[in-house]
Design an enzyme around this catalytic site. Sequence first.
Site, short mmCIF file in Angstrom:
data_model
loop_
_atom_site.label_atom_id
_atom_site.label_comp_id
_atom_site.label_asym_id
_atom_site.label_seq_id
_atom_site.Cartn_x
_atom_site.Cartn_y
_atom_site.Cartn_z
N HIS A 255 -7.85 -1.88 6.26
CA HIS A 255 -8.10 -3.22 6.77
C HIS A 255 -8.80 -4.04 5.67
CE1 HIS A 255 -8.75 -6.31 9.79
NE2 HIS A 255 -10.00 -6.42 9.36
N ASN B 102 0.83 -1.22 0.00
CA ASN B 102 0.00 0.00 0.00
C ASN B 102 0.85 1.26 0.00
OD1 ASN B 102 -2.95 -0.43 -0.04
ND2 ASN B 102 -2.51 -1.81 1.66
N ASP C 152 -9.19 -1.59 14.84
CA ASP C 152 -10.05 -1.59 13.64
C ASP C 152 -11.43 -0.99 13.94
OD1 ASP C 152 -7.97 -2.82 12.26
OD2 ASP C 152 -8.70 -4.83 12.72
#
Length: 208
Positions: free
Chosen positions: A113, A18, A149
């Site tokens: 995520h 990423n 998260d």
Amino acid sequence: MNRELKKLGILLSGRGSNFLAISDSIDAGRITGAQIAVVISNRAEAAGLASARQRGLNAVCIPSKGKTREQHDAEVVAMLKQNHVDLICLAGYMRLLSPWFVQQFPQRILNIHPSLLPAFPGLEAQKQALEYGVRVSGCTVHFVDEHLDHGAIIVQRVAPVLDDDDEHSLSDRILEQEHIAYTEAINIVLNGCHAKGRRVVIEKPRSI
């Protein structure tokens, strides 16, 4: 008049897929008004750190081994502040941030995520999705808060779950969406947004 470039800090522990997508998006003009100020890893052998150096970026290893979370977090925060970072992007950073760390950068830390949160938080999200039998999965970019998260959601993108999927094939399909989603989320945050409870409110541009 050119606006001052916002400075990004990237935290990673592994290959940094990423991170590379973010860097490519900046170079291609898909992310505007930003530059990567520092790439930090807790692991000297992280492939993402080597990739950052190959691209001529400021890449720093701050080892976590043998340190308490508080000690390591303090060193990372100091490096981020030294580089005057405006926005922090977690890109496969395999450490939980302490509440103190998060408080230093309120609504300025993003994480991605590989599931449609709040479904399947934590590790092995793709495996969780397959075992549960969902027909669609995807990814979520969210603000980081003191819980795992959990922070307010900025962008979600969907990936289908196919009948012959295994954990690796589903992970690859989700990863394609992650690279798109992170670029979208960074642009949204840099252009102005804020969390209001569980919702992210996109601010309207001011008229001149």
